[in-house]
Each structure stands twice: as structure tokens, then as C-alpha cells.
Design an enzyme around this catalytic site. Sequence first.
Site, mmCIF file in Angstrom:
data_model
loop_
_atom_site.group_PDB
_atom_site.id
_atom_site.type_symbol
_atom_site.label_atom_id
_atom_site.label_comp_id
_atom_site.label_asym_id
_atom_site.label_seq_id
_atom_site.Cartn_x
_atom_site.Cartn_y
_atom_site.Cartn_z
ATOM 1 N N PHE A 37 -2.484 10.761 -0.840
ATOM 2 C CA PHE A 37 -3.496 11.065 -1.856
ATOM 3 C C PHE A 37 -4.834 11.235 -1.145
ATOM 4 N N GLU A 85 -9.857 1.774 -2.796
ATOM 5 C CA GLU A 85 -9.700 1.806 -4.264
ATOM 6 C C GLU A 85 -10.958 1.317 -4.972
ATOM 7 N N GLY A 86 -12.113 1.625 -4.377
ATOM 8 C CA GLY A 86 -13.389 1.171 -4.933
ATOM 9 C C GLY A 86 -13.776 -0.133 -4.269
ATOM 10 N N THR A 87 -14.935 -0.123 -3.586
ATOM 11 C CA THR A 87 -15.378 -1.348 -2.912
ATOM 12 C C THR A 87 -15.719 -2.411 -3.961
ATOM 13 N N ALA A 137 -3.445 2.517 -9.474
ATOM 14 C CA ALA A 137 -3.310 1.839 -8.178
ATOM 15 C C ALA A 137 -4.116 0.537 -8.148
ATOM 16 N N LEU A 174 -8.578 11.837 -1.415
ATOM 17 C CA LEU A 174 -9.821 11.926 -2.192
ATOM 18 C C LEU A 174 -11.023 11.653 -1.283
ATOM 19 N N THR A 175 -10.974 10.570 -0.518
ATOM 20 C CA THR A 175 -12.100 10.153 0.331
ATOM 21 C C THR A 175 -12.371 11.166 1.443
ATOM 22 N N SER A 178 0.828 -1.202 0.000
ATOM 23 C CA SER A 178 0.000 0.000 0.000
ATOM 24 C C SER A 178 0.868 1.260 0.000
HETATM 25 P P1 TGC Z 1 -17.787 8.620 -14.488
HETATM 26 O O1 TGC Z 1 -18.794 9.255 -15.387
HETATM 27 O O2 TGC Z 1 -17.715 7.139 -14.457
HETATM 28 O O3 TGC Z 1 -16.329 9.151 -14.847
HETATM 29 C C1 TGC Z 1 -16.018 10.528 -15.081
HETATM 30 C C2 TGC Z 1 -14.969 10.541 -16.164
HETATM 31 O O4 TGC Z 1 -13.834 9.725 -15.779
HETATM 32 C C3 TGC Z 1 -13.656 8.613 -16.663
HETATM 33 N N1 TGC Z 1 -13.331 7.459 -15.800
HETATM 34 C C4 TGC Z 1 -12.096 6.975 -15.643
HETATM 35 N N2 TGC Z 1 -10.939 7.296 -16.214
HETATM 36 C C5 TGC Z 1 -9.838 6.593 -15.842
HETATM 37 N N3 TGC Z 1 -9.879 5.604 -14.926
HETATM 38 C C6 TGC Z 1 -11.038 5.268 -14.330
HETATM 39 N N4 TGC Z 1 -11.046 4.296 -13.408
HETATM 40 C C7 TGC Z 1 -12.221 5.953 -14.683
HETATM 41 N N5 TGC Z 1 -13.502 5.872 -14.293
HETATM 42 C C8 TGC Z 1 -14.176 6.797 -14.986
HETATM 43 C C9 TGC Z 1 -14.972 8.462 -17.376
HETATM 44 O O5 TGC Z 1 -14.800 7.860 -18.642
HETATM 45 C C10 TGC Z 1 -15.419 9.910 -17.481
HETATM 46 O O6 TGC Z 1 -14.658 10.520 -18.492
HETATM 47 P P2 TGC Z 1 -15.302 11.678 -19.420
HETATM 48 O O7 TGC Z 1 -14.210 12.047 -20.343
HETATM 49 O O8 TGC Z 1 -16.476 11.003 -20.094
HETATM 50 O O9 TGC Z 1 -15.716 12.766 -18.485
HETATM 51 O O10 TGC Z 1 -18.006 9.224 -13.061
HETATM 52 P P3 TGC Z 1 -18.990 8.760 -11.942
HETATM 53 O O11 TGC Z 1 -19.202 9.918 -11.020
HETATM 54 O O12 TGC Z 1 -20.181 8.096 -12.554
HETATM 55 O O13 TGC Z 1 -18.060 7.706 -11.175
HETATM 56 C C11 TGC Z 1 -18.554 6.554 -10.818
HETATM 57 C C12 TGC Z 1 -17.581 5.670 -10.026
HETATM 58 C C13 TGC Z 1 -18.403 4.998 -8.972
HETATM 59 C C14 TGC Z 1 -17.044 4.631 -10.999
HETATM 60 C C15 TGC Z 1 -16.385 6.419 -9.388
HETATM 61 O O14 TGC Z 1 -16.853 7.474 -8.637
HETATM 62 C C16 TGC Z 1 -15.532 5.510 -8.532
HETATM 63 O O15 TGC Z 1 -14.621 4.825 -9.034
HETATM 64 N N6 TGC Z 1 -15.744 5.480 -7.156
HETATM 65 C C17 TGC Z 1 -14.894 4.776 -6.233
HETATM 66 C C18 TGC Z 1 -13.993 5.746 -5.509
HETATM 67 C C19 TGC Z 1 -12.671 5.156 -5.107
HETATM 68 O O16 TGC Z 1 -12.245 4.138 -5.632
HETATM 69 N N7 TGC Z 1 -11.952 5.814 -4.226
HETATM 70 C C20 TGC Z 1 -10.633 5.422 -3.891
HETATM 71 C C21 TGC Z 1 -9.923 6.491 -3.097
HETATM 72 S S1 TGC Z 1 -8.174 6.303 -3.035
HETATM 73 C C22 TGC Z 1 -7.894 4.934 -2.117
HETATM 74 O O17 TGC Z 1 -8.745 4.221 -1.729
HETATM 75 C C23 TGC Z 1 -6.485 4.670 -1.837
HETATM 76 S S2 TGC Z 1 -6.166 3.252 -0.934
HETATM 77 C C24 TGC Z 1 -4.541 3.219 -1.297
HETATM 78 C C25 TGC Z 1 -3.739 2.189 -0.700
HETATM 79 O O18 TGC Z 1 -3.422 2.267 0.513
HETATM 80 O O19 TGC Z 1 -3.300 1.286 -1.471
HETATM 81 P P1 FAD Z 2 -19.048 4.269 1.467
HETATM 82 O O1 FAD Z 2 -18.781 4.934 0.168
HETATM 83 O O2 FAD Z 2 -19.801 5.032 2.500
HETATM 84 O O3 FAD Z 2 -19.804 2.899 1.189
HETATM 85 C C1 FAD Z 2 -20.483 2.172 2.238
HETATM 86 C C2 FAD Z 2 -21.072 0.877 1.658
HETATM 87 O O4 FAD Z 2 -22.038 1.200 0.640
HETATM 88 C C3 FAD Z 2 -20.032 -0.023 0.991
HETATM 89 O O5 FAD Z 2 -20.327 -1.355 1.277
HETATM 90 C C4 FAD Z 2 -20.243 0.237 -0.494
HETATM 91 O O6 FAD Z 2 -19.861 -0.854 -1.326
HETATM 92 C C5 FAD Z 2 -21.748 0.451 -0.539
HETATM 93 N N1 FAD Z 2 -22.190 1.223 -1.697
HETATM 94 C C6 FAD Z 2 -21.690 2.419 -2.110
HETATM 95 N N2 FAD Z 2 -22.369 2.849 -3.192
HETATM 96 C C7 FAD Z 2 -23.307 1.903 -3.478
HETATM 97 C C8 FAD Z 2 -24.316 1.758 -4.485
HETATM 98 N N3 FAD Z 2 -24.467 2.669 -5.441
HETATM 99 N N4 FAD Z 2 -25.099 0.665 -4.457
HETATM 100 C C9 FAD Z 2 -24.941 -0.273 -3.491
HETATM 101 N N5 FAD Z 2 -24.008 -0.208 -2.520
HETATM 102 C C10 FAD Z 2 -23.206 0.870 -2.518
HETATM 103 N N6 FAD Z 2 -8.969 7.014 0.364
HETATM 104 C C11 FAD Z 2 -8.159 7.962 -0.182
HETATM 105 O O7 FAD Z 2 -8.640 8.908 -0.809
HETATM 106 N N7 FAD Z 2 -6.806 7.888 -0.039
HETATM 107 C C12 FAD Z 2 -6.203 6.888 0.641
HETATM 108 O O8 FAD Z 2 -4.971 6.860 0.734
HETATM 109 C C13 FAD Z 2 -7.021 5.883 1.239
HETATM 110 N N8 FAD Z 2 -6.458 4.906 1.985
HETATM 111 C C14 FAD Z 2 -7.277 4.028 2.671
HETATM 112 C C15 FAD Z 2 -6.709 3.124 3.570
HETATM 113 C C16 FAD Z 2 -7.522 2.262 4.296
HETATM 114 C C17 FAD Z 2 -6.917 1.330 5.288
HETATM 115 C C18 FAD Z 2 -8.908 2.254 4.076
HETATM 116 C C19 FAD Z 2 -9.795 1.284 4.810
HETATM 117 C C20 FAD Z 2 -9.487 3.146 3.196
HETATM 118 C C21 FAD Z 2 -8.677 4.052 2.492
HETATM 119 N N9 FAD Z 2 -9.230 5.033 1.657
HETATM 120 C C22 FAD Z 2 -8.433 5.976 1.066
HETATM 121 C C23 FAD Z 2 -10.671 5.186 1.573
HETATM 122 C C24 FAD Z 2 -11.367 4.205 0.616
HETATM 123 O O9 FAD Z 2 -11.121 4.558 -0.714
HETATM 124 C C25 FAD Z 2 -12.870 4.238 0.929
HETATM 125 O O10 FAD Z 2 -13.019 3.581 2.165
HETATM 126 C C26 FAD Z 2 -13.704 3.569 -0.125
HETATM 127 O O11 FAD Z 2 -13.673 4.295 -1.338
HETATM 128 C C27 FAD Z 2 -15.170 3.424 0.315
HETATM 129 O O12 FAD Z 2 -15.646 4.604 0.868
HETATM 130 P P2 FAD Z 2 -16.372 4.590 2.323
HETATM 131 O O13 FAD Z 2 -15.504 3.828 3.240
HETATM 132 O O14 FAD Z 2 -16.719 5.964 2.666
HETATM 133 O O15 FAD Z 2 -17.689 3.738 2.103
#
Ligand code: TGC
Ligand code: FAD
Length: 387
Positions: free
Chosen positions: A133, A367-369, A246, A135-136, A95
Site C-alpha cells: 500500500f 498509520e498516523g503518528t 488497519a 501512500l507515504t 504488519s
Molecule cells: P480530512 O478532512 O480529515 O478527511 C478527508 C475526508 O476523509 C474522511 N476521513 C476518514 N474516513 C475514514 N477513515 C478515516 N480515518 C478518515 N479520516 C478522515 C473525512 O471525514 C473527510 O470526508 P469528506 O466526506 O468530508 O470529504 O482530511 P485531512 O487532509 O484534514 O486529513 C487529516 C489527517 C491528518 C487526519 C490525515 O491526513 C491523516 O490521517 N494523516 C496520517 C497519515 C497516515 O496515517 N498515513 C499512514 C500511511 S499507511 C501506513 O503507515 C502503513 S503501516 C502498515 C503496517 O506495516 O502495518
Molecule cells: P512526518 O509526517 O514528516 O512527521 C514528522 C514529525 O512531525 C512526527 O513526529 C509527526 O508526529 C510530527 N507532526 C506531523 N504533523 C504535525 C502537526 N500538524 N503538528 C505537530 N507535529 C506534527 N506508509 C505507507 O504508505 N505504507 C506502508 O506500508 C508503510 N509502512 C511503514 C512501515 C514502517 C516500518 C514505517 C516506519 C513507516 C511506514 N509507513 C508506511 C509510513 C508511515 O505511515 C509514516 O512514517 C507516517 O505516516 C509519518 O510520516 P513521516 O515519517 O513522513 O513523518
Amino acid sequence: MPDTRTPDFYNVESLLSEDERQARDAVGRFVDERVLPIIADCFEHERFPSELIPEMAELGLFGSTLTEYGCAGLSNVAYGLIMQELERGDSGVRSFVSVQSSLCMYPIHTYGSDEQKQRWLPEMARGKAIACFGLTEPDGGSDPGKIKTIARKSGGDWILNGAKMWITSGSIADVAIVWAETEGGLRGFLVEKDTPGYTTRDIPHKFSLRASVTSELFFDNCKLPAASLLPKAEGLVAPLSCLTQARYGIAWGAVGAAMACYREAVEFCRQRVLFGSALIHKQHMQVRLADMLRRITIAQLLVLQLGRLKDEGTMHHTQVSLAKWNNVRMALDVARESRDILGAGGISVECSPVRHMLNLESVITYEGTETIHQLIVGRELTGVAAF
Ligand code: TGC
Ligand code: FAD
């Protein structure tokens, strides 16, 4: 020589180049010699092994697929194998490297100005500057299109207000990449750690990723110079493109965690004698081990082809979603199964499956559930967004 190949039921080894094998084995040695001897203790005492950062930098692990600025310029398959080996050690170590490389160096390299690249990338490649980074946010991470952190223009500066939550490496980072809404849409900012109004607080008592720092970030009227804006990152597509990098590494990393659990389970079954014979002689145990091998083999082939697509420039982010979903679910199931096979001893921190299992509870969420990735694939196949 580190055993970086077990299991390899389909001779995936034969599909790798010499460079890819060398990158994997160098990291495999590092994991065997430097990570595995200390990681159980780090996990137990909730400590990130920051003393390993200089060695990771020496191995070229930070920004390893990027070019120039002291980065190694490796292939994406080599990068994936590195992630596999690191997570064979611990998800927290993988990570740290994922965040530094894919979530922080990648956006500076892709969206940054020349000054930002010169200022940060060489230092980050050397492990002298650490990044996080953001974002959340506290109100939910799955829908980053609705973030509440705001950057408002004030003369030539920006004023940043808001909070981020669950941020890996947050409190140890020299710079945070912070995503915020502006009048002109979502933008990314480089926020240096000594910026007045910027504070962090670690999130304690985690039962998962205990060898990793996870923090909250707070921005209270932080004044940022115009030069802190990532000039080429406009809209949600920018942070989502970082997530693609990632998530790709996580899909590989999960294979490493599963390989470690599988190996420990097989070894235990060879040693443990019950009802007059070792557990490997029991039909039911063979079915369980065979099923783990089946799942791992499919995951290995999936990420290798994904990596080849990424290297030829044809990979689509929805393919990454399918791999992250499949491989992390596979690893979590394999870790849980291995934990159970080890019996009571399997709940001890001295056995790796329970540590991997608990870590993977984070990996399946961040990184997306799993649900989000299922819905991304569902949207791709139906054309209907059902979030
Ligand atoms: P949506 O309409 O899908 O997308 C907006 C624009 O972005 C493009 N796109 C992407 N491009 C590159 N990579 C991707 N994965 C992309 N997904 C979408 C898309 O084509 C569009 O482009 P354009 O040119 O048409 O504008 O936007 P939406 O609002 O409908 O998004 C939906 C959704 C659910 C897929 C998105 O919000 C999402 O992926 N949510 C999950 C959030 C997430 O994963 N957060 C992670 C935070 S960082 C983290 O967790 C770090 S942990 C690190 C560690 O310790 O390892
Ligand atoms: P929520 O978004 O509140 O979701 C709650 C539940 O609802 C989940 O089960 C989900 O799957 C479900 N759900 C959501 N939407 C829907 C839907 N449309 N339909 C049905 N079910 C749905 N974030 C960063 O930005 N940077 C980091 O470096 C980072 N590091 C992390 C490290 C750790 C150890 C952890 C645990 C998390 C980290 N995160 C980071 C955050 C992580 O990306 C978020 O936890 C994750 O994106 C989910 O967001 P949330 O926890 O707020 O859950």
C-alpha cells in the site's frame, strides 16, 4: 493449548463468543509453534519469515473479515484477537497481515471493479499474491492530502510518476496499491510488479521492524491500463478509510505485544532472587507489575468495545484514533518497563521486550503518528483542525 489469556484480570474471556475464542487460539498455537521459535533470529538477521505465508493463508488470516473470494468472513472482534496473537509474536508478522488484509484486500473489495476483485482477491486470500500500500512519500507522510505522485491521462491509459517511501512488503509485492493525484483528485491504482518503469529498493539498517520488509517504490513514466484504476475510490477519504481498518487492527495488536512483555517480566521476577528474596517480594516491583496490568486491562476493554461497535456498524474513525494512540503508547511503555525489569539480560535479542520495544517505535509512527491521532481526537472534541 496456547496461553492466549494472560493477563485477563477482568475476565474479558467471558465476553467472547466461542467462534472468537477459537479463531484466537488457532492463531495463538501458530504463533507459539511457528513464529516464536524463529522470530528472534529473523529480527537479528533482518529477515521476513516468508516461509510462513502459506500457513497464514491456510489459517484464513488474509482478508479474514471480508466475504466471498475465498475470505473467511469473521467478525471484527475475531480479527482483532488474531492481530493480538500475531503481535504477541512480532509486530512485523502482524504488519504483514495488516497490510495484505486491511490496506490491500479491503480497498480492492470496497472500491475495485468485478474484474479486479476476481483477479486479485482469491489469489491474495491464498497468499499466492502479495500486495503493498503506497501512500507515504519521501517528503512526509502525515499529510497525504499533499502527495506529489501524479497520474496523468494519456489516451485510454494513465502515466504514473513519483515515489513512495517506507512501504511495508514493497519489494516482495506482486501488486502495489498506489495513491496518486489526478486532474480529478486523488485516485488509487493497481500497479503490477513487472510494469515497465516501476522499481523498488529496500530500506536497510532499520533498528525496528527488522523482521519486516520496508521499501521505497519508484514510478518513472509507468504506463497503466485504464483497468488499473480503482473505479470507486475517489478522494482522500478512500485511502483514509483503509487506514481506519488497519489502525483498528493495530490497536488490538499492541495489546498482544504488551501481554508478551508483561508475562516475561512477571516470570523473571518470580525467578530472580536479589537481596535474599525473589523480585516479586519487593514492594516497588509489585507496583511496577500492577501498573503494567492496569494499563493492559484498560487497553483490552477499550479494543473489545471498539470491536463490538465496529461489528454493529456504529464505530467512528476518531474512536479508532483514540484506541491506536492509547494502546500503542501503553504497549511501548510496558515494553520499555519490562526491558528495564529484566536488567542487563533485557537488552539481549533472546528476551522479547527489547524487540517489542524497538518494533513499537515504528508502530507508534506508522498509520498516523501519536501526535496525528491526538490532533484527530482534538479536532473531534473542539471542532477545530489544529494540524
Ligand atoms: P480530512 O478532512 O480529515 O478527511 C478527508 C475526508 O476523509 C474522511 N476521513 C476518514 N474516513 C475514514 N477513515 C478515516 N480515518 C478518515 N479520516 C478522515 C473525512 O471525514 C473527510 O470526508 P469528506 O466526506 O468530508 O470529504 O482530511 P485531512 O487532509 O484534514 O486529513 C487529516 C489527517 C491528518 C487526519 C490525515 O491526513 C491523516 O490521517 N494523516 C496520517 C497519515 C497516515 O496515517 N498515513 C499512514 C500511511 S499507511 C501506513 O503507515 C502503513 S503501516 C502498515 C503496517 O506495516 O502495518
Ligand atoms: P512526518 O509526517 O514528516 O512527521 C514528522 C514529525 O512531525 C512526527 O513526529 C509527526 O508526529 C510530527 N507532526 C506531523 N504533523 C504535525 C502537526 N500538524 N503538528 C505537530 N507535529 C506534527 N506508509 C505507507 O504508505 N505504507 C506502508 O506500508 C508503510 N509502512 C511503514 C512501515 C514502517 C516500518 C514505517 C516506519 C513507516 C511506514 N509507513 C508506511 C509510513 C508511515 O505511515 C509514516 O512514517 C507516517 O505516516 C509519518 O510520516 P513521516 O515519517 O513522513 O513523518
